[in-house]
Design an enzyme around this catalytic site. Structure first.
Site: not given
Length: 871
Positions: A428, A516-517, A526, A650, A652, A654-655, A737
């Site tokens: 990242r 992501s976030h 990822k 978020d 992407d 996943d949260r 998550h």
């Protein structure tokens, strides 16, 4: 008497100096030797030419056949995958329908009219099906069925119902009925309480649907035939049950079996495709002929030119020898000849000078010639040039081997990329200044090489909606293909769909391009290899590959796949909403925006969408759901719409973060309590994994319901590893998550977690506020970020762990330092995703919370007095 002396001794009767005559003899020998060398050179060049002819004219047909074999296999495989997805989708929906309340009511009812109504209702869920029947099966089984009874068309459907009713796993069966091909599938319906009755749902589709599916690829490439294999009296035979396109090159036909069926897809390339990929030998023959003529002409030209040049050079040597002028030669091979001539010339000069002295003593006076300045030329004064010839093997302008400079080491591999982007469990960094195309290419080649070493030929690639994601994906896909890997592009999707694809498709590895976030100008990757999200060791291996430049090479292929419908179908078949709920969904302009609203509507919920337009600039609020300031709009919308709850995802997906109908934020460890109560109560003894930032009330709840709490390090990759290790059915992080190993695949999935919450609330009937109120009340903080430079955070955290003295509490150094006291706990650790330390505190009372925070402030100040603390 005046005399002029000659410059060299003459051969008797020759009229020429001896050195000149010798030199001409040497020249003649040189010409002959060079002609021999030219012939040898021509022969040496002819052999590679003949080798090239062999490769092009003899090996090329074999290479072409291998290429066609691979291409035909690729076409057949793609169609087999396409048909398998179609049949699997219907089968999964039938299995879901078999577990539905409608199917249960059909078993319980003995009325044909009731069963007919249920059949009609189910048909609405199967638009592609031409008929659907529910066949009730009692204790007598199907022995008394006859062709035409209960709507069964033939013995094939009777046998399909019989085998399904007996609990066998059945495959789709194709048959001809009234002049057209049909395919039937069956699913067993059982009732948990009505044990003496069963039913079989049997659905039929027209094989024209299969033919249309075969046309999804370019049918101009050839003929696709779908064949059903069966064992007849004369052994294994097959029937063609669907077809598309045309092709007549049977020698190149290739077949691929479709999983879970008795079907094959056979691809036969068309003549047009064969012609397009074939190479005509005539141009190659012309090229070979021209190459051979060019080689022959070059050799002849060299022979002629060398002859002339040699004559010119010899004349220069002779002339230089006669007049003792400076000598410069353009043919290195004449150096030794020139040295011999120089020695002869010097000997002649010495003899002449000696003779002159003798004659002078006898009274004869010589008229001295004008002395040439060539006599003082260093060339003739150097004994090394005249006598020492041992160094000339190095050749003109070359240093001896001992003095050659050493080859410089490769540069640009170490330190040419920002090392900090290789984080604990992902990659990242800033999309523009750090994840440029050059570095993405290196990363892609490294991942592709590692995957190849693991036996993974194909990688799935998806990306989120950030503005930089398409660029990064293009560079990444190209690099993976250059490393020899095949790529399945699933497009713009949330990260959980990439994880789902590695479980659902036949390919177990993939890369998700996502920040992501993080803010919109960041991006990252990822990585999943063999169904496992790689963590620190795997990320470090990628970095080491880049440093060494240790990459495989090859030429992969690109396939595009739509995974969204398969994901939604599977989730819909798993989740059952008993009572419709009203939900506000805040996608935060992230990747879930195009999927989540429709998904929850299909589950039967009333959805109020918010910020569901995918926009990589995230114009409404940052895509970080763990920052409670980003939930203000959601809180306001939930209260305004009087929704049952609100959920935010978020960037992407996943949260997740959840808000109650009263606008209260449900912290993720409390949300995990809801899930743990549901899962553990149905699975006593189950493990539940959670990270060090979670409340200790979670531990007590899991224990109370008969589960085993497992505290672990923060990080989605670490959590998934621990769940696999322990066989846990549930896991969760305070960051949002959530990992479900029960009924799902164990990866973090915000949409699935929200659907499970909706299922729990609709089943139990309590509001989310009431559900939370039943848990012990504590005073706690959200996750607190203490910003420090990226390069300093781990070293600073290490000093805090080594130096801090929390003698009144129980210390846990699993991830940072967590200290449990009798009335609360505190934590500080280094973030794996941000340039910060993270802290969190919980206590029974406000006073106890302040005491714990004060103690942490004091201990950190002893280590780093200048660090600005915001708690």
């Amino acid at each position: 008497m005046l005399k002029r002396k000659t410059n060299g001794a003459q051969k008797p009767g020759s009229g020429k100096p001896a050195s000149t005559s010798n030199l001409q003899g040497i020249a003649a020998s040189g010409n002959a030797l060079y002609r021999i060398a030219a012939i040898a050179l021509m022969a040496a060049l002819t052999l590679p030419t003949l080798g090239f002819a062999y490769l092009m004219l003899i090996r090329e047909p074999a290479v072409h056949e291998k290429q066609m074999d691979r291409l035909a296999g690729s076409f057949a495989t793609q169609q087999a995958t396409s048909v398998h997805q179609l049949i699997s989708g219907i089968r999964n929906r039938m299995e879901g329908a078999a577990k539905s309340p409608l199917a249960m009511s059909a078993i319980a009812s003995e009325s044909d009219d009731d069963i007919g109504l249920v059949e009609q209702a189910m048909l609405d869920y199967f638009p592609e099906v031409i008929s659907l029947r529910i066949i009730a099966v009692g204790d007598m089984g199907t022995a008394d069925f006859e062709e035409g009874s209960q709507g069964l068309r033939n013995h094939i459907e009777i046998d399909l119902v019989r085998r399904t009713a007996s609990g066998e796993s059945t495959q789709p069966e194709s048959y001809q009925f009234e002049g057209r091909w049909l395919t039937s599938l069956a699913a067993l319906v059982t009732h948990p309480r009505v044990t003496n009755r069963r039913a079989v749902i049997i659905a039929s589709i027209s094989n024209e649907l299969l033919s249309e599916q075969l046309k999804s690829l370019d049918i101009s490439a050839g003929k696709f035939a779908l064949e059903q294999v069966y064992v007849g009296a004369n052994g294994e035979r097959s029937n063609t049950i669907a077809m598309a396109g045309s092709g007549n090159s049977d020698s190149y036909a290739r077949s691929v079996k479709i999983p879970d069926t008795s079907w094959l897809v056979t691809f036969t390339p068309s003549q047009a495709l064969l012609t397009e990929l074939s190479l005509s030998p005539q141009p190659l023959l012309w090229v070979l002929a021209l190459c051979f003529l060019a080689v022959l002409g070059a050799v002849l030209f060299m022979v002629l030119m060398f002859t002339r040049t040699l004559e010119t050079q010899i004349n220069k040597v002779i002339s230089a020898a006669d007049v003792k002028s400076p000598l410069e030669l353009s043919i290195p091979g004449l150096v030794s000849i020139a040295k011999q001539l120089r020695r002869a010339t010097l000997r002649t000069l010495r003899q002449n000078f000696a003779g002159t002295a003798g004659e002078a003593s006898n009274g004869q006076i010589d008229v001295p010639q004008r002395r040439s300045t060539d006599y003082v030329n260093p060339m003739f004064q150097s004994a090394k040039i005249l006598d020492d010839e041992g160094d000339d093997h190095a050749g003109p302008g070359l240093k001896p081997a001992g003095g050659a400079p050493a080859e410089s080491a490769a540069t640009g591999r170490h330190g040419n990329f920002p090392a900090h982007i290789f984080r604990a469990y992902d990659i990242r960094g800033n999309a523009t200044s750090e994840l440029n195309d050059a570095l993405v290419t290196l990363i892609g080649k490294a991942i592709g090489s590692i995957a190849g070493d693991m036996g993974e030929q194909t990688l799935i690639v998806g990306c989120d909606g950030r503005k930089s994601s398409p660029r990064i994906k293009t560079a990444l896909v190209k690099a993976l293909m250059e490393s020899g890997r095949d790529v399945v592009d699933i497009g713009l999707v949330p990260t959980p769909l990439l994880y789902f694809a590695t479980r659902h498709l036949n390919y177990k590895s993939g890369i998700m391009i996502t920040g992501s976030h993080n803010p919109g100008d960041d991006n990252g990757m990822k990585i999943v290899l063999k169904e496992k999200t790689i963590a620190a060791g795997g990320i470090r291996q990628i970095q080491e590959r880049i440093v060494k430049g240790d990459f495989s090479t090859g030429s992969g292929r690109l396939i595009r796949e739509d995974i969204v419908s398969d994901y939604t179908d599977e989730l819909l078949s798993d989740i059952a909403i008993a009572v419709p709920l009203k939900i506000v969904i805040d996608a935060g302009n992230g990747a879930t925006g195009g999927i989540a609203p429709r998904l929850f509507e299909d589950l039967g919920c009333e959805v109020v969408p918010m910020y569901c337009e995918v926009d990589g600039d995230f114009p409404n609020h940052p895509p970080d759901t763990s920052d409670e300031d980003n939930l203000e709009d959601l809180i306001e919308a939930v209260k305004r719409e009087e929704a049952d709850f609100g959920v935010a995802f978020d960037g992407d997906g996943d949260r997740l973060a959840v808000v109650t109908s009263s606008g209260r934020i449900v912290r993720s460890d409390v949300l995990l309590m809801i899930y743990a109560k549901d899962v553990v109560s149905r699975n006593p003894g189950a493990d539940v994994v959670f990270d060090v930032k979670c409340s200790r009330n979670l531990t007590q709840l899991i224990t109370r319901y008969g589960g085993r709490p497992v505290l672990w390090k923060t990080g989605h990759a670490f959590m998934k590893e621990k769940m696999v290790e322990t066989g846990a059915l549930l896991g969760g992080e305070f960051s949002g998550h959530m990992f479900f190993g029960e009924r799902w695949y164990g990866f973090d999935d915000g949409m699935y977690a929200a659907a499970r919450l909706a299922e729990i609330l609709s089943t139990h009937g309590d509001s989310l506020d009431d559900t939370i109120a039943s848990f012990p009340a504590t005073v706690n903080t959200p996750e607190i970020l203490i910003f420090v430079p990226e390069s300093d955070k781990f070293e600073l955290m290490d000093r805090i762990v080594r130096t801090a003295d929390f003698s009144t509490g129980k210390i846990n150094n699993l991830d940072g330092i967590r200290v449990d006291f009798t009335d609360g706990w505190g934590l500080v650790r280094a973030s794996n995703t941000s340039p910060a330390l993270t802290a969190r505190f919980e206590a029974d009372t406000e006073e106890a919370l302040e005491i714990i925070k004060a103690e942490f402030r004091a201990q950190i100040a002893l280590v780093e007095p200048g660090l600005k603390l915001n708690f």
